[in-house]
Design a protein around this motif. Structure first.
Motif, PDB file in Angstrom:
ATOM      1  N   ASP A   1       0.875  -1.175   0.000  1.00 55.94           N
ATOM      2  CA  ASP A   1       0.000   0.000   0.000  1.00 55.94           C
ATOM      3  C   ASP A   1       0.908   1.219   0.000  1.00 55.94           C
ATOM      4  O   ASP A   1       1.152   1.849   1.026  1.00 55.94           O
ATOM      5  N   LEU A   2       1.409   1.518  -1.192  1.00 56.00           N
ATOM      6  CA  LEU A   2       2.484   2.497  -1.342  1.00 56.00           C
ATOM      7  C   LEU A   2       2.060   3.651  -2.241  1.00 56.00           C
ATOM      8  O   LEU A   2       1.380   3.460  -3.244  1.00 56.00           O
ATOM      9  N   ARG A   3       2.499   4.848  -1.864  1.00 60.24           N
ATOM     10  CA  ARG A   3       2.310   6.025  -2.706  1.00 60.24           C
ATOM     11  C   ARG A   3       3.660   6.735  -2.820  1.00 60.24           C
ATOM     12  O   ARG A   3       4.309   7.024  -1.818  1.00 60.24           O
ATOM     13  N   VAL A   4       4.083   6.991  -4.064  1.00 58.48           N
ATOM     14  CA  VAL A   4       5.327   7.708  -4.307  1.00 58.48           C
ATOM     15  C   VAL A   4       5.004   9.158  -4.622  1.00 58.48           C
ATOM     16  O   VAL A   4       4.249   9.452  -5.558  1.00 58.48           O
ATOM     17  N   PHE A   5       5.569  10.070  -3.832  1.00 59.74           N
ATOM     18  CA  PHE A   5       5.361  11.501  -4.032  1.00 59.74           C
ATOM     19  C   PHE A   5       6.589  12.070  -4.737  1.00 59.74           C
ATOM     20  O   PHE A   5       7.711  11.976  -4.228  1.00 59.74           O
ATOM     21  N   VAL A   6       6.368  12.646  -5.915  1.00 66.21           N
ATOM     22  CA  VAL A   6       7.479  13.061  -6.779  1.00 66.21           C
ATOM     23  C   VAL A   6       7.623  14.582  -6.769  1.00 66.21           C
ATOM     24  O   VAL A   6       6.684  15.319  -7.097  1.00 66.21           O
ATOM     25  N   TYR A   7       8.816  15.031  -6.392  1.00 68.39           N
ATOM     26  CA  TYR A   7       9.120  16.457  -6.331  1.00 68.39           C
ATOM     27  C   TYR A   7       9.681  16.901  -7.683  1.00 68.39           C
ATOM     28  O   TYR A   7      10.549  16.228  -8.251  1.00 68.39           O
ATOM     29  N   PRO A   8       9.218  18.022  -8.217  1.00 69.06           N
ATOM     30  CA  PRO A   8       9.653  18.450  -9.559  1.00 69.06           C
ATOM     31  C   PRO A   8      11.115  18.896  -9.573  1.00 69.06           C
ATOM     32  O   PRO A   8      11.713  19.173  -8.538  1.00 69.06           O
ATOM     33  N   PHE A   9      11.679  18.973 -10.780  1.00 73.30           N
ATOM     34  CA  PHE A   9      13.031  19.504 -10.950  1.00 73.30           C
ATOM     35  C   PHE A   9      13.099  20.215 -12.289  1.00 73.30           C
ATOM     36  O   PHE A   9      12.193  20.093 -13.124  1.00 73.30           O
ATOM     37  N   LYS A  10      14.182  20.965 -12.487  1.00 76.56           N
ATOM     38  CA  LYS A  10      14.379  21.672 -13.752  1.00 76.56           C
ATOM     39  C   LYS A  10      15.448  20.956 -14.566  1.00 76.56           C
ATOM     40  O   LYS A  10      16.498  20.590 -14.048  1.00 76.56           O
TER      41      LYS A  10
ATOM     42  N   TYR B   1      -0.764   5.754 -13.532  1.00 73.11           N
ATOM     43  CA  TYR B   1      -2.212   5.859 -13.661  1.00 73.11           C
ATOM     44  C   TYR B   1      -2.977   4.880 -12.782  1.00 73.11           C
ATOM     45  O   TYR B   1      -4.204   4.888 -12.761  1.00 73.11           O
ATOM     46  N   ASN B   2      -2.256   4.082 -12.029  1.00 72.32           N
ATOM     47  CA  ASN B   2      -2.892   3.259 -10.998  1.00 72.32           C
ATOM     48  C   ASN B   2      -2.785   3.915  -9.623  1.00 72.32           C
ATOM     49  O   ASN B   2      -3.060   3.287  -8.609  1.00 72.32           O
ATOM     50  N   GLY B   3      -2.379   5.155  -9.621  1.00 72.30           N
ATOM     51  CA  GLY B   3      -2.373   5.931  -8.385  1.00 72.30           C
ATOM     52  C   GLY B   3      -1.194   5.688  -7.474  1.00 72.30           C
ATOM     53  O   GLY B   3      -1.172   6.168  -6.334  1.00 72.30           O
ATOM     54  N   LYS B   4      -0.195   4.944  -7.950  1.00 69.92           N
ATOM     55  CA  LYS B   4       0.975   4.667  -7.112  1.00 69.92           C
ATOM     56  C   LYS B   4       1.948   5.840  -7.072  1.00 69.92           C
ATOM     57  O   LYS B   4       2.826   5.902  -6.221  1.00 69.92           O
ATOM     58  N   MET B   5       1.777   6.770  -8.003  1.00 70.33           N
ATOM     59  CA  MET B   5       2.740   7.855  -8.151  1.00 70.33           C
ATOM     60  C   MET B   5       2.009   9.171  -8.378  1.00 70.33           C
ATOM     61  O   MET B   5       1.151   9.259  -9.259  1.00 70.33           O
ATOM     62  N   VAL B   6       2.317  10.185  -7.563  1.00 69.54           N
ATOM     63  CA  VAL B   6       1.651  11.484  -7.701  1.00 69.54           C
ATOM     64  C   VAL B   6       2.687  12.596  -7.601  1.00 69.54           C
ATOM     65  O   VAL B   6       3.736  12.435  -6.967  1.00 69.54           O
ATOM     66  N   ASP B   7       2.387  13.717  -8.246  1.00 74.04           N
ATOM     67  CA  ASP B   7       3.263  14.884  -8.145  1.00 74.04           C
ATOM     68  C   ASP B   7       3.034  15.604  -6.826  1.00 74.04           C
ATOM     69  O   ASP B   7       1.905  15.688  -6.327  1.00 74.04           O
TER      70      ASP B   7
END
Length: 484
Positions: A386-395, A422-428
């Motif tokens: 039950d994992l969610r990856v939160f991705v921080y933006p970069f330039k 698109y399965n919700g495991k990864m969000v910005d």
């Protein structure tokens, strides 16, 4: 004596367990008690068998019955018996009895000790292999206060009798080390595995305290456990003392942030705050039962070299602790191993916050060549958590803002990337502070080492002051700068 080998090289002679116990027994001044619960009296057995035990052993006991144990050591608030609190009560009680019953006037040179363990060995169904607490309270000078070494161990063998023998060996090594290796705690930790293999027992926590260890930093001792392969991960709290993962992570929501934190920057803190705000708003997350972990991998500590710069490690730890965070040092290069580790203690939602550049590495096949199923096996393990990856933006080099929408991965990984996203495991991570995206730890570190001004503004409040005050990362102290 046995010979300890490293590769094909003979590096030292290792005393046998019998000779270690005999050395203790033949010391006229060392005198103490053994209290062992849960795996027989395997440690004291080594001392009885060695000979000369009457001059060393004041008492050996095992309060196996719970009512007897409660009557002797008191009742724990949680009604559990294999805990650090129980071990400390055992050490307290046995040492108090020793001091009451053995006159210092009659024995002015006696060096008292109390050894104790409280463990649970493998269950009958062989579902749980067992764990335990082991400790010693001792003195090297009869006029000094007592020092302590406390360990938490996990058994790996599938037979109770083997686990008992292993515990006996560990206890003998600990007692011998306390009296004869206390001046070198790092070596003492290594010697705990004399005549033992890593696949027999895991030491996942150690704390030193007392006058003999007043200059010991337990965070550094914690690092030794991972460095020497005694465990895969260790944790310590803001106070610098080592923590038991099972205690602080059990049935918790966990948000972990991986980084070098060399030093911790405004980017790190913005990533933490924004991902935390998103994480605790999720329906499956209970803020009251959420634990935040700042993780540093062993490879990050090595920074391209074979050896770990311990001063550099302590500098990073000092800053993270000053911000009030719990720190984890791990031997996990791959993210799926981090998730697996947390899943040992909780089935609740786990969050991993990482930078967009690290996300590209997450989808790099090179990191999964040791797995039979390669990257698909790794992502299968991630998908079942039950994992969610939160991705921080970069330039990127063109100064474009890169998010999960436009990050480029290898063409072979596109379908896997889309499935994961698109399965919700990864969000910005939303509302990231784009004004700090040009801050990099490597750049800050270079500015500090070269005395270039302006790095202070790149760090969270109070961090620059700490770096200057304590001369962290080879920064010249303020008074030294003024004197120039």
């Amino acid at each position: 004596m046995t010979i300890k080998l490293k590769g094909d090289k003979q590096i030292e002679n290792v005393p046998s367990l019998a000779s270690k116990a005999l050395r203790i027994n033949l010391n006229d001044n060392i005198y103490g008690t053994f209290a062992e619960i849960g795996a027989g009296q395997e440690t004291v057995r080594n001392f009885f068998r060695a000979g000369g035990a009457s001059g060393t052993i004041a008492k050996a006991m095992s309060a196996y019955d719970k009512d007897f144990s409660d009557a002797i050591y008191g009742i724990e608030d949680d009604r559990r018996y294999v805990t650090e609190a129980r071990l400390k009560k055992m050490l307290d009680h046995e040492m108090n009895l020793l001091e009451e019953r053995i006159s210092r006037d009659k024995h002015p040179n006696k060096l008292f000790f109390s050894y104790a363990n409280t463990v649970a060995t493998i269950d009958f169904a062989k579902k749980y292999k067992g764990h335990g607490w082991v400790g010693i309270r001792f003195q090297i000078d009869p006029n000094e206060d007592f020092s302590n070494i406390i360990l938490h161990v996990r058994f790996k063998e599938n037979d109770a009798r083997l686990q008992q023998n292993t515990l006996g060996a560990l206890g003998t090594n600990l007692i011998h080390g306390a009296f004869y290796k206390h001046n070198n705690p790092k070596k003492l930790v290594e010697y705990l595995y004399d005549h033992l293999d890593k696949d027999q027992i895991e030491i996942d926590m150690v704390n030193f305290s007392g006058p003999r260890f007043k200059n010991v930093d337990n965070r550094l001792m914690s690092l030794q456990l991972v460095k020497h392969g005694m465990t895969d991960a260790v944790m310590f709290g803001p106070d610098g003392n080592n923590l038991l993962a099972a205690k602080i992570l059990y049935k918790k929501n966990i948000l972990a942030l991986r980084g070098s934190f060399r030093p911790v920057t405004k980017v790190n803190m913005d990533m933490f705050k924004k991902s935390y705000d998103m994480f605790i708003k999720e329906s499956k997350v209970d803020e009251e039962r959420t634990k935040v972990i700042f993780e540093i991998t062993l490879s990050n500590l090595k920074d391209g070299s074979e050896e770990i710069d311990e001063r550099d490690f302590l500098d990073r730890a000092e800053l993270l602790c000053s911000l009030g965070h719990t720190v984890m040092i791990s031997n996990f290069k791959e993210y799926y191993k981090v998730a697996q580790y947390f899943n040992n203690y909780t089935k609740k939602r786990i969050g991993l916050a990482l930078g967009g550049k690290n996300l590209v590495e997450l989808f790099d096949e090179r990191y999964y060549r040791d797995l039979p199923g390669g990257i698909l096996e790794a992502f299968g393990k991630l998908a079942t958590s039950d994992l969610r990856v939160f991705v921080y933006p970069f330039k990127n080099k063109e100064n474009e803002l890169m998010t999960t929408e436009n990050i480029k991965v290898h063409p072979r990984m596109k379908d896997l990337y889309k499935f994961f996203k698109y399965n919700g495991k990864m969000v910005d991570i939303k509302n990231a502070d784009t004004s700090v995206l040009d801050i990099y730890s490597r750049k800050v570190l270079k500015m500090i080492s070269e005395g270039e001004p302006g790095w202070e503004e790149m760090l969270p409040n109070g961090i620059a002051e700490l770096i200057k005050k304590h001369s962290l990362f080879n920064c010249e102290a303020e008074e030294d700068i003024v004197s120039l």
